[in-house]
Design an enzyme around this catalytic site. Structure first.
Site, PDB file in Angstrom:
ATOM      1  N   HIS D  16      41.939 -18.312 -38.782  1.00  0.00           N
ATOM      2  CA  HIS D  16      42.909 -19.338 -39.155  1.00  0.00           C
ATOM      3  C   HIS D  16      44.045 -18.688 -39.947  1.00  0.00           C
ATOM      4  O   HIS D  16      44.026 -17.502 -40.270  1.00  0.00           O
ATOM      5  CB  HIS D  16      42.268 -20.498 -39.940  1.00  0.00           C
ATOM      6  CG  HIS D  16      42.040 -20.262 -41.387  1.00  0.00           C
ATOM      7  ND1 HIS D  16      42.051 -21.278 -42.317  1.00  0.00           N
ATOM      8  CD2 HIS D  16      41.792 -19.121 -42.076  1.00  0.00           C
ATOM      9  CE1 HIS D  16      41.797 -20.774 -43.507  1.00  0.00           C
ATOM     10  NE2 HIS D  16      41.647 -19.482 -43.402  1.00  0.00           N
ATOM     11  N   CYS D  35      46.940 -15.595 -47.281  1.00  0.00           N
ATOM     12  CA  CYS D  35      46.352 -16.540 -46.316  1.00  0.00           C
ATOM     13  C   CYS D  35      47.375 -16.983 -45.276  1.00  0.00           C
ATOM     14  O   CYS D  35      47.024 -17.651 -44.307  1.00  0.00           O
ATOM     15  CB  CYS D  35      45.795 -17.770 -47.034  1.00  0.00           C
ATOM     16  SG  CYS D  35      44.477 -17.376 -48.196  1.00  0.00           S
ATOM     17  N   HIS D  41      43.703 -14.455 -40.211  1.00  0.00           N
ATOM     18  CA  HIS D  41      42.524 -13.755 -40.732  1.00  0.00           C
ATOM     19  C   HIS D  41      41.353 -14.668 -40.350  1.00  0.00           C
ATOM     20  O   HIS D  41      41.529 -15.554 -39.503  1.00  0.00           O
ATOM     21  CB  HIS D  41      42.642 -13.508 -42.241  1.00  0.00           C
ATOM     22  CG  HIS D  41      42.703 -14.742 -43.059  1.00  0.00           C
ATOM     23  ND1 HIS D  41      43.835 -15.535 -43.141  1.00  0.00           N
ATOM     24  CD2 HIS D  41      41.762 -15.392 -43.793  1.00  0.00           C
ATOM     25  CE1 HIS D  41      43.596 -16.574 -43.906  1.00  0.00           C
ATOM     26  NE2 HIS D  41      42.343 -16.523 -44.306  1.00  0.00           N
ATOM     27  N   HIS D  43      36.984 -16.277 -41.102  1.00  0.00           N
ATOM     28  CA  HIS D  43      35.856 -16.549 -41.998  1.00  0.00           C
ATOM     29  C   HIS D  43      34.581 -16.842 -41.202  1.00  0.00           C
ATOM     30  O   HIS D  43      34.642 -17.288 -40.060  1.00  0.00           O
ATOM     31  CB  HIS D  43      36.149 -17.773 -42.882  1.00  0.00           C
ATOM     32  CG  HIS D  43      37.284 -17.589 -43.834  1.00  0.00           C
ATOM     33  ND1 HIS D  43      37.203 -16.746 -44.911  1.00  0.00           N
ATOM     34  CD2 HIS D  43      38.531 -18.130 -43.871  1.00  0.00           C
ATOM     35  CE1 HIS D  43      38.359 -16.773 -45.577  1.00  0.00           C
ATOM     36  NE2 HIS D  43      39.181 -17.605 -44.967  1.00  0.00           N
ATOM     37  N   ASP D  81      33.651 -22.723 -33.009  1.00  0.00           N
ATOM     38  CA  ASP D  81      33.052 -21.389 -33.156  1.00  0.00           C
ATOM     39  C   ASP D  81      33.748 -20.363 -32.260  1.00  0.00           C
ATOM     40  O   ASP D  81      33.962 -20.610 -31.066  1.00  0.00           O
ATOM     41  CB  ASP D  81      31.566 -21.441 -32.805  1.00  0.00           C
ATOM     42  CG  ASP D  81      30.866 -20.133 -33.104  1.00  0.00           C
ATOM     43  OD1 ASP D  81      31.233 -19.467 -34.096  1.00  0.00           O
ATOM     44  OD2 ASP D  81      29.948 -19.772 -32.347  1.00  0.00           O
ATOM     45  N   HIS D  82      34.056 -19.218 -32.858  1.00  0.00           N
ATOM     46  CA  HIS D  82      34.754 -18.136 -32.155  1.00  0.00           C
ATOM     47  C   HIS D  82      36.093 -18.617 -31.606  1.00  0.00           C
ATOM     48  O   HIS D  82      36.550 -18.186 -30.545  1.00  0.00           O
ATOM     49  CB  HIS D  82      33.875 -17.523 -31.043  1.00  0.00           C
ATOM     50  CG  HIS D  82      32.849 -16.576 -31.590  1.00  0.00           C
ATOM     51  ND1 HIS D  82      31.747 -17.013 -32.273  1.00  0.00           N
ATOM     52  CD2 HIS D  82      32.764 -15.223 -31.581  1.00  0.00           C
ATOM     53  CE1 HIS D  82      31.022 -15.972 -32.645  1.00  0.00           C
ATOM     54  NE2 HIS D  82      31.611 -14.879 -32.247  1.00  0.00           N
ATOM     55  N   GLU D 126      33.936 -21.756 -47.202  1.00  0.00           N
ATOM     56  CA  GLU D 126      34.879 -20.840 -46.552  1.00  0.00           C
ATOM     57  C   GLU D 126      34.474 -19.405 -46.884  1.00  0.00           C
ATOM     58  O   GLU D 126      34.541 -18.514 -46.040  1.00  0.00           O
ATOM     59  CB  GLU D 126      36.295 -21.126 -47.047  1.00  0.00           C
ATOM     60  CG  GLU D 126      37.352 -20.460 -46.222  1.00  0.00           C
ATOM     61  CD  GLU D 126      38.742 -20.924 -46.611  1.00  0.00           C
ATOM     62  OE1 GLU D 126      39.270 -21.843 -45.955  1.00  0.00           O
ATOM     63  OE2 GLU D 126      39.313 -20.380 -47.584  1.00  0.00           O
TER      64      GLU D 126
END
Lengths: 137, 137, 137, 137, 137, 137
Positions: D16, D35, D41, D43, D81-82, D126
């Site tokens: 994100h 950020c 980047h 998480h 996810d992913h 996070e």
């Protein structure tokens, strides 16, 4: 508005001793056991600060975590980390540094710095198995 | 025979201070920083004891974990837990209680009590982010 | 001398994508599955740096953890944290950023900065369930 | 009836970037710092879903954890996810994917699938040190 | 070639009882204590499988974690999870299911499925405080 | 007075089986799946007991953690640890030992022993990913 809670986890390492000067040495030993060791012992305290508020429509944040982390650093970590709570932190000159009392002291220190529209709660781990929360839900 | 390692995790809470009496106060402050605080600080130490040996065909154990836990309690926890390592533990009267040195002292204490056919290794967590192992692999 | 291992745990958050430009898109999709997402995904990488050496008789340290932490910050965190590994980190311009390859790259970056008398090992957690170690024991 | 809360923990890995298109690039850089990296980047998000209700006298369950896990998989994991939250998840086309906003989006997705007699709360980590809860207690 | 270790963590929940039929009931009770309960007790076993090998230059993997996870599922989880080790798993008909012996059995099951050029090691957590490793380093 | 919550974490290892005798075997198999295994399976249960009350001005405690730990040991651990919940614990002779029901039983056992001015809450982890809380907030 949507109320969201945000949590920031920090830690500090400190020495302490449980002792009530209003009690005799024998009473202190009986009440506090090995936690009353005159030479102190210590802990890795884990601190979780919870702040509740509305999401700011510009940032998407309740509060900027960098700002919250800086407040915790100045008010708590710089004063408690690598310190002897009984000897180095004035608040505990007259308050026994139990986990319960440490949580209340941290709450009072942070409450002044967190915007008043935000509610605040402190969770403090003294060990993985013993922890406290203030104010209690 | 099949060599298996067994691990037992224990913990103790202690105060300590990093200080080398052979150095001046200014040198100690420079080398050890906030860990040199004259009033001590403290940690929740996590200790992992590794014992390697053959599986006993009668019990299916390398070593009875209850026996290992009792040895650790007598040799380490009863002497280190809720203590000031510098003042209450004779081994650190002349040895600086860094994590490295504490691990070596614990190894020497346990080595005498663990059967000689078993090899031994100590892992000691001072914090979640700083830990040591002796002997090193 | 007594060989002791010291470990320092750090973390960084990064985006990445598994992709081998020598393969066709169909092959990349087949080999890397959802990890091949053209828009990237990401992880909270946990990094454990192990340094083995003798205990310095003056300090009681193998290596000052503050020094080690600063080396990791400069060599790894400042270059990898909150970055896209494929696009922002030159080492991965031609190397697929699998956990295995990231660990080797981190080893090579740190090896130059750690005194040569110390051995070095990298453990890298991509998730709690998938992690790697280099060099392998 | 006895109100019990049940919790199911799941996780997803995503990229994100924090960015508000209503702000200038300079303002975004100032407000969101690293950020805001244009290349994203990522998480390892840990998600805890809390469902409160009565214990069903036939099953002894508030809700079948297999059913709850399947709902989370379909509504959240298969979509997040992913993935790149900004580019691959339509909800974040116009909402900045802060942890606060992601928790609200997940709540809205799950609320439609959880029986209305059950109350619902989302906790989203996070990182280990930054997490959020919605609705806030 | 660069030898890298990859680790995959899985878990299973099982009942077991420590009991050696070659011993009398009194001896079993004395040796195994509460672990000898005739009605069984149980654990959440955490299993870490370590595979060491060269990095494949095409994939950047030592072994595809999806493939490794599938092997563990078929060989271990499908046979051990939500089972009574003593009654439901043939390997323990004549072997006492101590953590040591379970690790050896898992090693033997997986060794046949992992390519022979890869070395293999099993770590098995019976509880957070008691765990074993085979083969021992 | 300042209401503070204190938490004590304990654990026990037990076998259980989900089964409702009012259902047919086929229905039990359908509803409870592999948790219905006739030979039982088991868990490492993690138990967190929360007690809320005022800070005692003499001790600085809400309740002495040693006292709380002893109550939990006598009422819960001595009766549940290394036991088969279905067969060895009378409360589950007629109650299906789901996590929800175990939490309610533990609450009822502890409620009698905790001073009535203190409120009580139970959190019970069956696995790291499945846990319950009673009474629900």
């Amino acid at each position: 508005m949507k109320k969201v809670a945000v949590f920031r986890k920090e830690h500090f390492n400190a020495a302490h001793r449980l002792h009530n000067p209003a009690l005799t040495d024998a009473e202190n030993a009986r009440v506090f056991g090995k936690c009353n060791n005159v030479h102190y012992h210590g802990h890795n305290y884990e601190l979780i600060v919870k702040v509740v508020g509305d999401i700011d429509p510009i940032t998407g944040y309740v509060i900027d975590m960098k700002v919250l982390s800086d407040i915790i650093k100045i008010e708590v970590l710089d004063r408690f980390d690598h310190k002897n709570l009984n000897l180095d932190v004035p608040e505990f000159a007259s308050i026994n540094p139990t986990a319960e009392n440490i949580a209340v002291v941290i709450y009072d220190l942070l409450r002044k710095q967190i915007p008043s529209e935000h509610s605040l709660k402190i969770t403090l781990y003294e060990t993985e198995r013993n922890f406290v929360e203030y104010p209690a839900e």
